[in-house]
Design a protein around this motif. Structure first.
Motif, PDB file in Angstrom:
ATOM      1  N   LEU A 137       0.918  -1.073  -0.119  1.00  0.00           N
ATOM      2  CA  LEU A 137      -0.041   0.036  -0.027  1.00  0.00           C
ATOM      3  C   LEU A 137       1.021   1.266   0.037  1.00  0.00           C
ATOM      4  CD1 LEU A 137      -2.726   1.731   0.335  1.00  0.00           C
ATOM      5  CD2 LEU A 137      -2.392   1.295   3.129  1.00  0.00           C
ATOM      6  N   ILE A 138       0.592   2.223  -0.862  1.00  0.00           N
ATOM      7  CA  ILE A 138       1.113   3.462  -0.858  1.00  0.00           C
ATOM      8  C   ILE A 138      -0.118   4.474  -0.431  1.00  0.00           C
ATOM      9  CG2 ILE A 138       2.090   5.489  -2.275  1.00  0.00           C
ATOM     10  CD1 ILE A 138       3.349   3.331  -3.980  1.00  0.00           C
ATOM     11  N   GLN A 139       0.000   5.078   0.679  1.00  0.00           N
ATOM     12  CA  GLN A 139      -1.046   5.978   1.273  1.00  0.00           C
ATOM     13  C   GLN A 139      -0.500   7.299   1.311  1.00  0.00           C
ATOM     14  OE1 GLN A 139      -4.278   5.258   2.127  1.00  0.00           O
ATOM     15  NE2 GLN A 139      -4.285   7.475   2.469  1.00  0.00           N
ATOM     16  N   MET A 140      -1.171   8.065   0.493  1.00  0.00           N
ATOM     17  CA  MET A 140      -0.820   9.612   0.504  1.00  0.00           C
ATOM     18  C   MET A 140      -1.346  10.229   1.692  1.00  0.00           C
ATOM     19  SD  MET A 140       1.074  10.091  -2.359  1.00  0.00           S
ATOM     20  CE  MET A 140       1.141  11.752  -2.158  1.00  0.00           C
ATOM     21  N   ALA A 141      -0.678  11.171   2.413  1.00  0.00           N
ATOM     22  CA  ALA A 141      -1.150  11.840   3.557  1.00  0.00           C
ATOM     23  C   ALA A 141      -1.733  13.187   3.085  1.00  0.00           C
ATOM     24  CB  ALA A 141       0.286  12.415   4.521  1.00  0.00           C
ATOM     25  N   SER A 142      -2.155  13.113   1.777  1.00  0.00           N
ATOM     26  CA  SER A 142      -3.256  14.346   1.478  1.00  0.00           C
ATOM     27  C   SER A 142      -4.071  13.837   0.470  1.00  0.00           C
ATOM     28  CB  SER A 142      -2.227  15.403   0.799  1.00  0.00           C
ATOM     29  OG  SER A 142      -1.487  14.706  -0.434  1.00  0.00           O
ATOM     30  N   ALA A 143      -4.958  14.754  -0.246  1.00  0.00           N
ATOM     31  CA  ALA A 143      -5.778  14.275  -1.139  1.00  0.00           C
ATOM     32  C   ALA A 143      -5.394  14.123  -2.479  1.00  0.00           C
ATOM     33  CB  ALA A 143      -7.234  15.148  -1.162  1.00  0.00           C
ATOM     34  N   GLY A 144      -4.229  14.751  -2.835  1.00  0.00           N
ATOM     35  CA  GLY A 144      -3.731  14.900  -3.982  1.00  0.00           C
ATOM     36  C   GLY A 144      -2.686  13.617  -4.285  1.00  0.00           C
ATOM     37  N   TYR A 145      -2.752  12.981  -5.397  1.00  0.00           N
ATOM     38  CA  TYR A 145      -2.012  11.639  -5.327  1.00  0.00           C
ATOM     39  C   TYR A 145      -1.454  11.845  -7.121  1.00  0.00           C
ATOM     40  CZ  TYR A 145      -6.497  10.282  -7.859  1.00  0.00           C
ATOM     41  OH  TYR A 145      -7.632  10.459  -8.493  1.00  0.00           O
ATOM     42  N   GLU A 146      -1.412  12.965  -7.566  1.00  0.00           N
ATOM     43  CA  GLU A 146      -0.925  13.325  -8.820  1.00  0.00           C
ATOM     44  C   GLU A 146       0.407  12.784  -9.126  1.00  0.00           C
ATOM     45  OE1 GLU A 146      -0.848  17.140  -6.889  1.00  0.00           O
ATOM     46  OE2 GLU A 146      -2.292  15.551  -7.140  1.00  0.00           O
ATOM     47  N   GLY A 147       1.218  12.865  -7.887  1.00  0.00           N
ATOM     48  CA  GLY A 147       2.647  12.618  -7.776  1.00  0.00           C
ATOM     49  C   GLY A 147       2.956  11.052  -7.685  1.00  0.00           C
ATOM     50  N   VAL A 148       1.857  10.220  -7.631  1.00  0.00           N
ATOM     51  CA  VAL A 148       1.965   8.790  -7.611  1.00  0.00           C
ATOM     52  C   VAL A 148       1.888   8.182  -9.063  1.00  0.00           C
ATOM     53  CG1 VAL A 148       1.481   6.437  -6.641  1.00  0.00           C
ATOM     54  CG2 VAL A 148       1.330   8.511  -5.207  1.00  0.00           C
ATOM     55  N   ASP A 149       3.020   7.407  -9.160  1.00  0.00           N
ATOM     56  CA  ASP A 149       2.934   6.903 -10.663  1.00  0.00           C
ATOM     57  C   ASP A 149       1.636   5.406 -10.715  1.00  0.00           C
ATOM     58  OD1 ASP A 149       3.029   5.057 -13.077  1.00  0.00           O
ATOM     59  OD2 ASP A 149       5.148   5.509 -13.172  1.00  0.00           O
ATOM     60  N   VAL A 150       0.647   5.843 -10.703  1.00  0.00           N
ATOM     61  CA  VAL A 150      -0.529   4.915 -10.269  1.00  0.00           C
ATOM     62  C   VAL A 150      -0.711   3.554 -11.213  1.00  0.00           C
ATOM     63  CG1 VAL A 150      -3.117   4.812  -9.952  1.00  0.00           C
ATOM     64  CG2 VAL A 150      -2.087   6.620  -9.311  1.00  0.00           C
ATOM     65  N   ASP A 151      -0.400   3.976 -12.460  1.00  0.00           N
ATOM     66  CA  ASP A 151      -0.214   2.690 -13.370  1.00  0.00           C
ATOM     67  C   ASP A 151       0.803   1.873 -13.069  1.00  0.00           C
ATOM     68  OD1 ASP A 151      -2.207   3.978 -15.020  1.00  0.00           O
ATOM     69  OD2 ASP A 151      -0.825   4.880 -16.251  1.00  0.00           O
ATOM     70  N   ALA A 152       2.146   2.393 -12.874  1.00  0.00           N
ATOM     71  CA  ALA A 152       3.080   1.438 -12.184  1.00  0.00           C
ATOM     72  C   ALA A 152       2.778   0.896 -10.907  1.00  0.00           C
ATOM     73  CB  ALA A 152       4.381   2.335 -11.834  1.00  0.00           C
ATOM     74  N   ALA A 153       2.032   1.400 -10.157  1.00  0.00           N
ATOM     75  CA  ALA A 153       1.610   0.649  -8.761  1.00  0.00           C
ATOM     76  C   ALA A 153       0.487  -0.569  -9.390  1.00  0.00           C
ATOM     77  CB  ALA A 153       0.947   1.847  -7.797  1.00  0.00           C
ATOM     78  N   THR A 154      -0.482  -0.294 -10.087  1.00  0.00           N
ATOM     79  CA  THR A 154      -1.469  -1.079 -10.263  1.00  0.00           C
ATOM     80  C   THR A 154      -0.902  -2.234 -10.804  1.00  0.00           C
ATOM     81  OG1 THR A 154      -2.931   0.736 -10.564  1.00  0.00           O
ATOM     82  CG2 THR A 154      -3.697  -1.313 -11.500  1.00  0.00           C
ATOM     83  N   LYS A 155       0.191  -1.855 -12.038  1.00  0.00           N
ATOM     84  CA  LYS A 155       0.746  -3.149 -12.705  1.00  0.00           C
ATOM     85  C   LYS A 155       1.663  -4.037 -11.277  1.00  0.00           C
ATOM     86  CE  LYS A 155       0.934  -0.912 -17.180  1.00  0.00           C
ATOM     87  NZ  LYS A 155       2.192  -0.488 -18.063  1.00  0.00           N
ATOM     88  N   ALA A 156       2.204  -3.263 -10.518  1.00  0.00           N
ATOM     89  CA  ALA A 156       2.860  -4.061  -9.388  1.00  0.00           C
ATOM     90  C   ALA A 156       2.018  -4.765  -8.558  1.00  0.00           C
ATOM     91  CB  ALA A 156       3.980  -3.075  -9.011  1.00  0.00           C
ATOM     92  N   GLY A 157       0.657  -4.521  -8.505  1.00  0.00           N
ATOM     93  CA  GLY A 157      -0.141  -5.150  -7.618  1.00  0.00           C
ATOM     94  C   GLY A 157      -0.257  -4.300  -6.068  1.00  0.00           C
ATOM     95  N   VAL A 158      -0.041  -3.017  -6.108  1.00  0.00           N
ATOM     96  CA  VAL A 158       0.328  -2.227  -5.108  1.00  0.00           C
ATOM     97  C   VAL A 158      -0.883  -1.337  -4.975  1.00  0.00           C
ATOM     98  CG1 VAL A 158       1.712  -0.298  -3.787  1.00  0.00           C
ATOM     99  CG2 VAL A 158       2.699  -2.040  -4.972  1.00  0.00           C
ATOM    100  N   TRP A 159      -1.731  -1.316  -4.053  1.00  0.00           N
ATOM    101  CA  TRP A 159      -2.862  -0.393  -3.629  1.00  0.00           C
ATOM    102  C   TRP A 159      -2.195   0.845  -3.282  1.00  0.00           C
ATOM    103  CZ3 TRP A 159      -7.554  -2.442  -4.438  1.00  0.00           C
ATOM    104  CH2 TRP A 159      -7.764  -4.032  -4.011  1.00  0.00           C
ATOM    105  N   VAL A 160      -2.887   2.040  -3.966  1.00  0.00           N
ATOM    106  CA  VAL A 160      -2.723   3.353  -3.631  1.00  0.00           C
ATOM    107  C   VAL A 160      -3.899   4.108  -3.048  1.00  0.00           C
ATOM    108  CG1 VAL A 160      -2.216   5.702  -4.992  1.00  0.00           C
ATOM    109  CG2 VAL A 160      -1.222   3.551  -5.775  1.00  0.00           C
TER     110      VAL A 160
END
Length: 344
Positions: free
Chosen positions: A65-88
């Motif tokens: 799990l990658i959990q942002m401490a704010s509402a914004g998540y534009e800095g996370v490579d969500v596609d890479a996380a999803t492919k790697a099986g990591v929740w965001v």
């Protein structure tokens, strides 16, 4: 659990880290900043303030799990996380006190630009011989039209606060049918029409790729003469050279910005050279209410994660997640607790 705390270590972040450690003493915490190597390769959760790229994920075989401490998540490579099986997960503004805090600063910026606060403070601190009589009146909010771009958590909270100033309220949103009562809503394609009828245009939307430079020269030109632009969303929303030109030319009365494209804010930023643009250094959410609310929400997220539950802020859906998380049922106590906090 082994939890990493990633991002710039300013005083606000360090206080959050300290309190997280105190509240979750059975977990093992470590922290690091951008351009530093992660202190461990066995992290299970990353709580982030900053950009999280694919290389950070690849270095963590146990990361679920990658959990942002704010509402914004534009800095996370969500596609890479999803492919790697990591929740965001993001931290929804309605659950952390961030929305209330940002809405207050939006009002502050509206007032600061309207009352030419930069110039008034210079007058206050100047010597008597430097104090010339002002030739132009300031503006009051009462009776003016405010157009809120983004009728989400922050936008709705701002509308509640602006009603007390006696303002006429409009909004722009992808779903204008969800606008609060008494707010005339426009669709995204009607942005210029809404801006042309407003004395204040307030940006309260995320900084997505789709929204980049949405306030460009053509939108600024469409805005009413002597209008004010306020941005509490992200710096990427505004074409800054075009904004500076619109203020310098006298087309806009001024602007209030809590966010700019190049952060942290540099003293050489040309926006700071224009007295009718009032700029704060991305501090809208940095309050006691937001700190307490975020810590409470992160605590709920960690509890739900331990129990195999998806938190309310999860924004992706990995096909092959490293850690299986189920959607909570009504009978899940942790889910009920989260709902009560949100309702309060």
């Amino acid at each position: 659990m082994k939890i990493g705390f990633f991002g710039k270590q300013n005083a606000f972040a360090l206080e959050m880290f300290r309190r997280l450690q105190l509240d979750h003493s059975r977990d093992e915490f470590s922290k690091w900043q951008p351009d530093e190597e992660a202190p461990s390769t066995e992290l299970e959760v990353i709580i982030a303030f900053d950009r999280v790229v694919s290389t950070e994920m690849e270095a963590q075989a146990n990361l679920g799990l990658i959990q942002m401490a704010s509402a914004g998540y534009e800095g996370v490579d969500v596609d890479a996380a999803t492919k790697a099986g990591v929740w965001v997960g993001a931290a929804p503004t309605t659950k952390t006190g961030n929305g209330e805090s940002v809405a207050e600063v939006a009002v502050l910026l509206m007032l600061a630009a309207s009352r030419r606060l930069n110039e008034e403070l210079s007058f206050t601190h100047g010597t008597p011989q430097d104090r010339s009589e002002k030739l132009q009146e300031n503006m009051a909010l009462f009776g003016k039209t405010a157009c809120i771009v983004g009728l989400g958590g922050i936008g709705d909270l701002l509308i509640e606060r602006l009603r007390g100033f006696g303002m006429i309220l409009t909004g722009v949103d992808d779903h204008p049918e969800h606008a609060p009562n008494g707010v005339r809503a426009y669709g995204r394609h009607e942005l210029k029409i809404a801006a042309a009828a407003a004395d204040y245009v307030v940006l309260a939307i995320p900084g997505t790729t789709e929204n980049e430079n949405m306030i460009d020269g053509t939108v600024l030109a469409a805005m009413k003469k002597n209008a004010v632009l306020v941005n509490v969303g992200r710096g990427t929303l505004v074409d800054e050279p075009a904004l500076l030109a619109a203020v310098k030319s006298g087309h806009l009365f001024g602007a209030g910005l809590d966010v700019v494209k190049d952060e942290p804010l540099s003293g050489e930023n040309p926006l700071l050279g224009e007295p009718r643009i009032f700029v704060t250094p991305h501090i809208a959410g940095s309050t006691d209410v937001m700190l307490d609310g975020t810590l409470r929400y992160l605590g709920e997220v960690l509890a739900e994660y331990r129990n195999g539950l998806r938190s309310a802020g999860i924004i992706n859906d990995p096909i092959k997640p490293r850690v299986l998380l189920r959607k909570p049922f009504n009978g899940d106590k942790s889910h009920n607790k989260s709902s009560l906090v949100a309702a309060g």
